[in-house]
Motif scaffolding. Sequence first.
Motif, PDB file in Angstrom:
ATOM      1  N   UNK A   1       0.852  -1.186   0.000  1.00  0.00           N
ATOM      2  CA  UNK A   1       0.000   0.000   0.000  1.00  0.00           C
ATOM      3  C   UNK A   1       0.887   1.234   0.000  1.00  0.00           C
ATOM      4  N   UNK A   2       0.642   2.119  -0.949  1.00  0.00           N
ATOM      5  CA  UNK A   2       1.392   3.373  -1.050  1.00  0.00           C
ATOM      6  C   UNK A   2       0.418   4.538  -0.913  1.00  0.00           C
ATOM      7  N   UNK A   3       0.708   5.411   0.023  1.00  0.00           N
ATOM      8  CA  UNK A   3      -0.126   6.592   0.252  1.00  0.00           C
ATOM      9  C   UNK A   3       0.650   7.834  -0.186  1.00  0.00           C
ATOM     10  N   UNK A   4       0.150   8.573  -1.177  1.00  0.00           N
ATOM     11  CA  UNK A   4       0.846   9.785  -1.625  1.00  0.00           C
ATOM     12  C   UNK A   4       0.734  10.898  -0.584  1.00  0.00           C
ATOM     13  N   UNK A   5       1.798  11.675  -0.456  1.00  0.00           N
ATOM     14  CA  UNK A   5       1.838  12.786   0.498  1.00  0.00           C
ATOM     15  C   UNK A   5       2.084  14.089  -0.254  1.00  0.00           C
TER      16      UNK A   5
END
Length: 288
Positions: free
Chosen positions: A18-22
């Motif tokens: 899971x990759x969450x953009x910031x």
Amino acid sequence: MVRPLRQFLPKRFRKTEVVVPVVRLSGVIMAGGGGPFRSSISLASAAPLLDKAFAMKDAPAVAISINSPGGSPVQSRLVFQRIRDLAEEKGKHVIVACEDLAASGGYMIACAGDEIIADPSTVVGSIGVVSGGFGFVDLIAKLGVERRVHTAGQNKATLDPFRPERPEDVEHLKALQLDVHKTFIDLVQSRRGAKLADHPDLFTGLFWSGVRGLDLGLVDRLGDLRGVVRERYGPGAKLAVVQGRRGLFGRRAAGAAAGLDAASLASALGGGLLDAVQERALWARYGL
């Protein structure tokens, strides 16, 4: 090169991280940007980053990292609204992490989050409106300078810093501030709702630590963005900072400076000195 077998499997059978953009929003909030050497926040600077972050289809959420003493109420609300519009359009959960400061317009933007995180020492709040300036009436008199103003419209020179302040001008400004303040209060109440504590100073412009902000309902929890994302989406969840376009030397500030000749650079530095002082004063109000 041999490709991993997992690349040939249907997507639903792959074990993906899971990759969450910031999106990092840092600086004073102002239209037109803060010049080539200062970071700032505006709809124009934030929109491309937000669009890129919310376009990541596989991301279950978008994170916003905010560090700002506030600034333009209009730009603050425009950035807030763009985040909410994209969140609803893309069906994304929005996590806002407050760094050193999320005050005034910075807190307005933070309210775009479905979840607001703060460090115990973060400064949050300052739900109010302030206008500042300088008066040079006595100075120009001492210098022997005569101020000449010609207007079409009796109120066109309202609050001219080189003329004596008129009570009716101040009254008009305060009425305008009350309108802006009400818009700010309504926005906070619509987003935070029943989470807000019944506190007499909540909307007076006071500000608090993250610890007190939690008690007052201004934030949802104390912690850090990485820890919260891993708790919510698993220990393998990662953060990916969304980058903007880079200049000639890999940094937007350096790229902008490279395009200035000596005269333009001197003008930019000199013309921005007062802005820099006012900017520094905004941060200093909160002890930073």
